[in-house]
Every structure is written in structure tokens, then in C-alpha cells.
Scaffold this motif. Structure first.
Motif, PDB file in Angstrom:
ATOM      1  N   LEU A 514     -63.663 -47.112  47.119  1.00  0.00           N
ATOM      2  CA  LEU A 514     -62.266 -46.977  46.699  1.00  0.00           C
ATOM      3  C   LEU A 514     -61.404 -48.021  47.406  1.00  0.00           C
ATOM      4  CD1 LEU A 514     -60.161 -45.436  45.056  1.00  0.00           C
ATOM      5  CD2 LEU A 514     -59.882 -43.881  47.003  1.00  0.00           C
ATOM      6  N   LYS A 515     -61.660 -48.241  48.690  1.00  0.00           N
ATOM      7  CA  LYS A 515     -60.910 -49.257  49.435  1.00  0.00           C
ATOM      8  C   LYS A 515     -61.176 -50.645  48.868  1.00  0.00           C
ATOM      9  CE  LYS A 515     -60.695 -46.729  53.821  1.00  0.00           C
ATOM     10  NZ  LYS A 515     -61.179 -46.651  55.221  1.00  0.00           N
ATOM     11  N   LEU A 516     -62.414 -50.876  48.465  1.00  0.00           N
ATOM     12  CA  LEU A 516     -62.758 -52.176  47.882  1.00  0.00           C
ATOM     13  C   LEU A 516     -62.020 -52.370  46.558  1.00  0.00           C
ATOM     14  CD1 LEU A 516     -64.555 -54.714  48.127  1.00  0.00           C
ATOM     15  CD2 LEU A 516     -66.318 -53.454  46.854  1.00  0.00           C
ATOM     16  N   MET A 517     -61.974 -51.332  45.739  1.00  0.00           N
ATOM     17  CA  MET A 517     -61.306 -51.419  44.442  1.00  0.00           C
ATOM     18  C   MET A 517     -59.802 -51.643  44.593  1.00  0.00           C
ATOM     19  SD  MET A 517     -61.296 -48.646  41.321  1.00  0.00           S
ATOM     20  CE  MET A 517     -59.868 -47.729  41.900  1.00  0.00           C
ATOM     21  N   MET A 518     -59.223 -51.050  45.636  1.00  0.00           N
ATOM     22  CA  MET A 518     -57.769 -51.113  45.817  1.00  0.00           C
ATOM     23  C   MET A 518     -57.344 -52.183  46.821  1.00  0.00           C
ATOM     24  SD  MET A 518     -57.043 -48.884  43.642  1.00  0.00           S
ATOM     25  CE  MET A 518     -55.256 -48.904  43.857  1.00  0.00           C
ATOM     26  N   ARG A 519     -58.273 -53.015  47.251  1.00  0.00           N
ATOM     27  CA  ARG A 519     -58.022 -53.985  48.332  1.00  0.00           C
ATOM     28  C   ARG A 519     -56.842 -54.900  48.059  1.00  0.00           C
ATOM     29  NH1 ARG A 519     -63.111 -57.443  49.852  1.00  0.00           N
ATOM     30  NH2 ARG A 519     -62.758 -58.125  47.699  1.00  0.00           N
ATOM     31  N   ASP A 520     -56.713 -55.406  46.872  1.00  0.00           N
ATOM     32  CA  ASP A 520     -55.617 -56.324  46.548  1.00  0.00           C
ATOM     33  C   ASP A 520     -54.473 -55.639  45.812  1.00  0.00           C
ATOM     34  OD1 ASP A 520     -56.994 -58.519  47.663  1.00  0.00           O
ATOM     35  OD2 ASP A 520     -58.187 -58.720  45.822  1.00  0.00           O
ATOM     36  N   ARG A 521     -54.501 -54.305  45.814  1.00  0.00           N
ATOM     37  CA  ARG A 521     -53.505 -53.557  45.060  1.00  0.00           C
ATOM     38  C   ARG A 521     -52.624 -52.670  45.931  1.00  0.00           C
ATOM     39  NH1 ARG A 521     -57.821 -51.708  40.387  1.00  0.00           N
ATOM     40  NH2 ARG A 521     -57.827 -53.681  39.253  1.00  0.00           N
ATOM     41  N   LEU A 522     -53.162 -52.266  47.058  1.00  0.00           N
ATOM     42  CA  LEU A 522     -52.396 -51.450  47.987  1.00  0.00           C
ATOM     43  C   LEU A 522     -52.236 -52.207  49.304  1.00  0.00           C
ATOM     44  CD1 LEU A 522     -53.972 -47.885  47.484  1.00  0.00           C
ATOM     45  CD2 LEU A 522     -51.732 -48.681  46.693  1.00  0.00           C
ATOM     46  N   PRO A 523     -51.143 -51.994  50.010  1.00  0.00           N
ATOM     47  CA  PRO A 523     -50.922 -52.689  51.284  1.00  0.00           C
ATOM     48  C   PRO A 523     -51.928 -52.265  52.355  1.00  0.00           C
ATOM     49  CG  PRO A 523     -49.228 -51.026  50.899  1.00  0.00           C
ATOM     50  CD  PRO A 523     -49.997 -51.135  49.634  1.00  0.00           C
ATOM     51  N   ASP A 524     -52.121 -53.123  53.334  1.00  0.00           N
ATOM     52  CA  ASP A 524     -53.086 -52.854  54.396  1.00  0.00           C
ATOM     53  C   ASP A 524     -52.752 -51.599  55.194  1.00  0.00           C
ATOM     54  OD1 ASP A 524     -54.548 -55.037  53.699  1.00  0.00           O
ATOM     55  OD2 ASP A 524     -53.707 -56.372  55.236  1.00  0.00           O
ATOM     56  N   TYR A 525     -51.464 -51.287  55.319  1.00  0.00           N
ATOM     57  CA  TYR A 525     -51.109 -50.108  56.118  1.00  0.00           C
ATOM     58  C   TYR A 525     -51.556 -48.810  55.442  1.00  0.00           C
ATOM     59  CZ  TYR A 525     -46.901 -49.867  53.089  1.00  0.00           C
ATOM     60  OH  TYR A 525     -46.039 -49.803  52.019  1.00  0.00           O
ATOM     61  N   ILE A 526     -51.838 -48.864  54.142  1.00  0.00           N
ATOM     62  CA  ILE A 526     -52.413 -47.703  53.445  1.00  0.00           C
ATOM     63  C   ILE A 526     -53.936 -47.759  53.533  1.00  0.00           C
ATOM     64  CG2 ILE A 526     -52.715 -46.553  51.220  1.00  0.00           C
ATOM     65  CD1 ILE A 526     -49.932 -46.168  52.335  1.00  0.00           C
ATOM     66  N   LEU A 527     -54.503 -48.911  53.260  1.00  0.00           N
ATOM     67  CA  LEU A 527     -55.958 -49.056  53.247  1.00  0.00           C
ATOM     68  C   LEU A 527     -56.588 -48.818  54.615  1.00  0.00           C
ATOM     69  CD1 LEU A 527     -56.234 -52.271  51.038  1.00  0.00           C
ATOM     70  CD2 LEU A 527     -56.910 -49.952  50.357  1.00  0.00           C
ATOM     71  N   ASN A 528     -55.892 -49.210  55.663  1.00  0.00           N
ATOM     72  CA  ASN A 528     -56.463 -49.118  57.012  1.00  0.00           C
ATOM     73  C   ASN A 528     -55.979 -47.909  57.795  1.00  0.00           C
ATOM     74  OD1 ASN A 528     -57.771 -51.596  56.538  1.00  0.00           O
ATOM     75  ND2 ASN A 528     -55.979 -52.743  57.223  1.00  0.00           N
ATOM     76  N   MET A 529     -55.226 -47.055  57.157  1.00  0.00           N
ATOM     77  CA  MET A 529     -54.713 -45.885  57.864  1.00  0.00           C
ATOM     78  C   MET A 529     -55.850 -44.946  58.254  1.00  0.00           C
ATOM     79  SD  MET A 529     -51.864 -43.133  56.659  1.00  0.00           S
ATOM     80  CE  MET A 529     -50.607 -44.401  56.571  1.00  0.00           C
TER      81      MET A 529
END
Length: 587
Positions: A514-529
Motif C-alpha cells: 500500500l505504501k508503494l502504491m501511494m508513494r507519489d500520491r501521499l506526503p511522506d508524513y503520512i507514509l512514514n508515520m
């Protein structure tokens, strides 16, 4: 969403009492059928086709098939298009689709439905009742069958209105301390059962015979899809799972937290101006993140964290130890206050994409155990019962255990067998001397499949079904709000569990695909939370009104569900501080 009740004799007064007890599930309309030695009752929460045509019970053209239905069939328009060739529809509801699908396909009709549902059909010609529950167990259904009496309802409290004699199941009390809920098919009462997910019942009214049948189960496999194919298929599926859940004749909202799951749903809905974005203000940092993510479009809802604390416990009808029921109640109440009757959530994302911390913890324990000397493991087991710091005690215990299910139980916060020996009375334990403490987990444990998929299957069939979905159903229905969760679409689970493990779960990274799919779509502060729980600071509870120093007898948990709730939340501390309490003994 609605509430349903019924039984195999005629009693208008009783069916109305049962309906009244669960009126919160459907306050918009009510209806009943009392005839032919059948009593059906329905409380309606109007979501689709708000006219009286959608009221239930609802029948087919000649009145030989009668239905009461709780839930949503998301692919009902597709099914209706096919069924219209042979059947005449009088409403725009999904309920009527079930009626005609049953006419065409009989018991196999359930295999056609994509949705969350629990329904009962009276087939006059066959003289049977046909009851079914959705694949993942989103919507509840309970039943009583003894001495020819068959009673069913959306909640236990409705069945209790029938005044049938009920006795407490001692094994359910014991299981509650293991799992922190009463596992399916048990309830706290010997005589009342939960209908399992993906299961239907056929009750022969003439012979008074009951047949129970499973119609779906999840299988694990390893497909040949490469990463690009997986990502493309996954995105297409997620979009469809979201879109089919937008069919509604009332306003829809999205509970937007700062988490990855709800943020993903938000991403695919951000251009939909009709969706109300809601966030409950429980954490200042999360409020800032949500405002930033939604470009200040989210409505920040203030809630009273002390509101109705005691009130929520009566909605579970049996012991339940998930503190996140409290904030779930608060956010559902806030939605109701803002006239939002349908809410989208990210529930199911942790099970679907392997997002729970206990997955990482389990992997870590198994890695450390491989290099841990056996002699040292024995010392850790002894230390685990002496250390007063619960985190250390838990760590020592799981590292010393040779039983994977015991480790899993401890990581989830349940009592292990040794801990229950410390707090239950000797006479109580003697009755359960040969009892398998981990029977429910053992039922789904399969060490022949990849470990991460094994843990997922286990959670989907236990924790998701008996904890997460119970909490969401009871607290949303308490506030007459329907919750729809795109990640709880069975097609997603079938796809992910058939994907090559190395593609969807890489480098022990939770929610990797899911993180891979959303990598360029959601900001890093969401992906890395960092993963956060949705719990409640139980220490805020007034100790005087909710004592934790408990000695119980056989009926204690039923009479004092609040206290049982708190025990389950603090099982590590409780086991340390109350080793001499004799739970199960007479007061």
C-alpha cells in the motif's frame, strides 16, 4: 443499516418488545409480520430509497417469499439488471434484490452478494427459514435453538426479551480472558450462539431441524503476478471498492485520521465535493496533519471524552475488552450530531495489508528465539512472573515461550494459561483441566503457509470478526450511523492473499504494498508515520466507580460488564497486582 428479529411462532407483543430493544439500529421506520406461525420484526435506518417502498418486511410478487434485512448489498444494481428480466421490482432497494436472487438461485444466492449483511427469509412454499451472514462478518446475527424454539436477532438483548431460560457459559468467561472477547460461535450464554461469518442457516419449520452451512472461506496461494501487475490490479480494485460504497440517498462522510488507510481513501475521493470530511479532535498533532492533508477542508469535530462512558457497555450484551469502543462511540455520535448517516472508514486495512504492530513483534520474537540459549529461556520465564514492569514481563514471557499461539495471545494483550491460574479459583480451573486455552486461534493456525499470511488469516477470522467489527457495529448502531469500509471488500482479501508474499510484504515492512502504491500520491508524513492504536487512556476511568480489585462468581461478568471490560484492558498489570484474587469463586 437496520435491526432484525424473529422466531417460529406468532406473538405480536413479543416481536414488538424485541424490536424496541434494538430501535437504535433503525429509528426511521418499523414493520412486522406475524402469521403462519412466524414472527418477523424490522427496525429501519433509511439509506437507499427513502420512500415507504423500502420498508420491511418486504415480499416477492406473490408474497411467498418474505425478507427482513440488515446491511447493504453494494452490487445490487448489477444484480437487479439481470433479475429484472424475470421479476417485477416495486422499490429501488437492495433488499428486494435479495428476495428475487433467492427465488432464482436458492441458497447459492449468497455467493452473488458483495456487501455487509445479515438477513432472514421466510419461504412459505418450502416451509423454511433461510438466514445468512456476510463473508467477513461485518453484520451480526445471533440465534437460540432449543426444544423446538428458534429465535434470532441482530443483538443478544432482543433474544433475552423472549424470557427463555439462559445460563452462563463458564468456558466463555474463561475464553474472554484469553481473547478479550467471547469467540464465535459462543456467546456468554450457553443457549445463544453467534452465526459465523460466511455462513447460512436453513431451519425446517415443520421438522424443527436446523442446518448450518459455510459458503465461503479465504485461501492462501502465490500467484505469478509481478509487482507492476499487482499494483495496477490493486489500484483498480480499491477504486471500485470505494465507488460502489458511495451509493446512498443520504449524505456520506469520510472519517479522515492521519493514518495511511483513511488517507488512501481520501486520495481517491479528493475530487468528490459531495463527501463530508470529518475528523474527531483527540490529538492536536493529528488535527494539524489532517488540516494539512485536506487543505483545511476537513470538519474538525470536538467531542466530550467523558460522555456516556457507562452507557456504551450495555450495547455489547457480553464482556468485551477493546477500549477503542469508547472513541468509536464518540466519533459515531459526532457524525450523528452533524446529520451524517453514512460514514466511510479505513477499517480492515491493517488485516488486509499486514499493518499491525504485533506482526513485527512476532517476527522479532521468532528471530531472537533462534539465537537464545535454552537455559536462558527458562530463566526468562521465571523472571516474567517476578518483574513488576508489565512491558518487561511481557517481553520475557514471549521470548521464553515455545508455543506460537501463546506468544500471539500475549502480544494481543490476552491472559495466558499461567496467568489465568493465578487469578481463577481452583474449583473453577478444575472444571477446565483439559481445556484447550487457544482452541480458537488453533482453528485457523496453519504453519504450512508463509508466516505473514498465516497471521493475516488468523486475524481476519478472529480479531477482525470478533473485536474490530463488533466494536464498529455496536457503537455506530448505538448512534444510528452506518459505517462502510472499502477495505472490507472480500475481493481485496482474495487478491492480496493470492499475491506472492515477497511482493506485498517486503523487508518486514508493514503495509509495504500500500505504501508503494501511494508513494507519489501521499506526503511522506503520512507514509512514514508510526502505527498508532485507536485506544482510550483507561487510567482516566474513576477507580472508585470502576474498581479493578475484583473477586467474581459465575454471574459476575454479566452483572458487572464495566469491570470485566477494564480487567481485559489491563491484563498485564492486573495479573501482576492481583495474583491472590480468586476469580471464579463465590463472593
Amino acid at each position: 443499516m437496520c435491526g432484525i428479529v424473529g422466531f417460529n411462532w406468532c406473538d405480536k407483543s413479543l416481536v414488538c418488545q424485541m424490536m424496541e430493544s434494538i430501535k437504535n439500529r433503525g429509528p426511521d421506520a418499523e414493520g412486522f409480520y406475524v402469521k403462519d406461525n412466524i414472527s418477523f420484526g424490522h427496525q429501519r435506518l433509511s439509506i437507499i430509497d427513502l420512500s415507504e417502498n423500502g420498508n420491511q418486511p418486504l415480499t416477492n410478487e406473490d408474497g411467498s417469499i418474505i425478507i427482513i434485512f440488515n446491511g447493504e448489498i453494494y452490487n445490487f444494481n448489477e444484480l437487479k439488471h439481470k433479475l429484472q428480466k424475470k421479476h417485477k421490482f416495486k422499490s429501488n432497494t437492495d433488499s428486494e434484490v435479495i428476495v428475487h436472487a433467492y427465488e432464482e438461485y436458492g441458497e447459492d444466492c449468497v455467493k452473488l452478494f458483495n456487501g455487509m449483511f445479515a438477513f432472514a427469509i421466510y419461504d412459505k412454499n418450502k416451509e423454511i427459514l433461510f438466514l445468512a451472514r456476510d463473508r467477513l462478518g461485518v453484520k451480526p446475527l445471533f440465534y437460540y435453538f432449543l426444544n423446538g424454539k428458534f429465535i434470532f436477532a441482530s443483538e443478544i438483548k432482543a433474544i433475552k426479551k423472549s424470557s427463555v431460560q439462559l445460563t452462563i457459559d463458564d468456558t466463555a468467561i474463561y475464553d474472554y480472558f484469553t481473547y478479550r472477547y467471547v469467540p464465535t460461535p459462543k456467546t456468554i450464554f450457553n443457549e445463544i450462539k453467534k452465526l459465523d461469518a460466511a455462513t447460512y442457516i436453513v431451519f425446517d419449520l415443520k421438522e424443527k431441524h436446523l442446518k448450518e452451512q459455510k459458503y465461503w472461506s479465504l485461501n492462501v496461494s502465490e500467484s505469478t503476478y509481478d509487482e507492476k501487475e499487482v499494483l495496477n490490479t490493486l489500484e483498480s480494485l480499491i477504486k471500485d471498492c470505494i465507488n460502489i460504497r458511495l451509493i446512498s440517498d443520504v449524505p456520506i462522510g469520510l472519517f479522515l485520521s492521519a493514518g495511511l488507510d483513511s488517507s488512501t481513501i481520501f486520495h481517491f475521493l479528493k475530487d468528490n465535493t459531495e463527501i463530508n470530511l470529518l475528523h474527531v479532535a483527540t490529538n492536536t498533532n493529528e488535527v494539524k496533519l489532517v488540516r494539512r492533508l485536506s487543505y483545511n477542508k476537513a470538519h474538525i469535530l470536538e467531542v466530550d471524552s467523558t460522555k456516556e462512558f457507562d452507557e456504551i457497555f450495555k450495547y455489547f450484551d457480553e464482556p468485551f475488552a477493546d477500549s477503542s469502543a469508547i472513541p468509536t462511540n464518540l466519533i459515531s455520535n459526532a457524525a450523528n450530531d452533524n446529520n451524517i448517516k453514512v460514514i466511510l472508514t479505513g477499517d480492515g486495512g491493517d488485516e488486509l495489508f499486514a499493518g499491525y504492530r504485533h506482526y513485527s513483534q512476532f517476527f522479532t520474537v521468532k528471530k531472537i528465539q533462534k539465537i537464545l540459549p535454552k537455559q536462558f529461556k527458562k530463566r526468562l520465564r521465571s523472571l516474567s512472573f517476578k518483574v513488576r514492569i508489565s512491558v518487561l514481563s511481557k517481553g520475557f514471557f514471549v521470548l521464553s515461550s515455545n508455543d506460537d499461539l501463546e506468544i500471539y495471545t500475549k502480544l494481543l494483550g490476552g491472559f495466558t494459561r499461567d496467568e489465568k491460574k493465578m487469578i481463577f479459583s481452583k474449583p473453577f480451573l478444575e472444571k477446565l483441566e483439559n481445556y484447550d486455552d487457544y482452541w480458537y486461534f488453533r482453528k485457523y493456525w496453519n504453519d504450512q503457509v508463509p508466516l505473514i499470511k498465516n497471521l493475516q488469516i488468523l486475524d481476519i477470522n478472529t480479531f477482525l470478526k470478533d473485536d474490530i467489527l463488533v466494536k464498529v457495529d455496536r457503537m455506530s448502531m448505538k448512534n444510528s450511523v452506518e459505517v462502510r469500509s472499502p477495505f472490507l471488500d472480500y475481493r481485496l482479501f482474495e487478491f492480496i492473499l493470492s499475491t506472492k508474499t515477497g511482493i506485498f510484504f517486503k523487508n518486514d515492512t508493514l503495509k509495504y504494498i500500500l505504501k508503494l502504491m501511494m508513494r507519489d500520491r501521499l506526503p511522506d508524513y503520512i507514509l512514514n508515520m508510526k502505527k498508532k492504536g485507536f485506544g482510550y487512556p483507561i487510567k482516566k476511568v474513576d477507580a472508585q466507580n470502576h474498581p479493578s480489585n475484583l473477586i467474581i462468581d459465575k454471574e459476575y461478568i454479566i452483572r458487572n460488564k464495566k469491570n470485566a471490560f477494564i480487567i481485559g484492558l489491563n491484563c498485564d498489570d492486573y495479573a501482576q497486582k492481583n495474583k491472590k484474587n480468586n476469580l471464579g469463586s463465590k463472593k
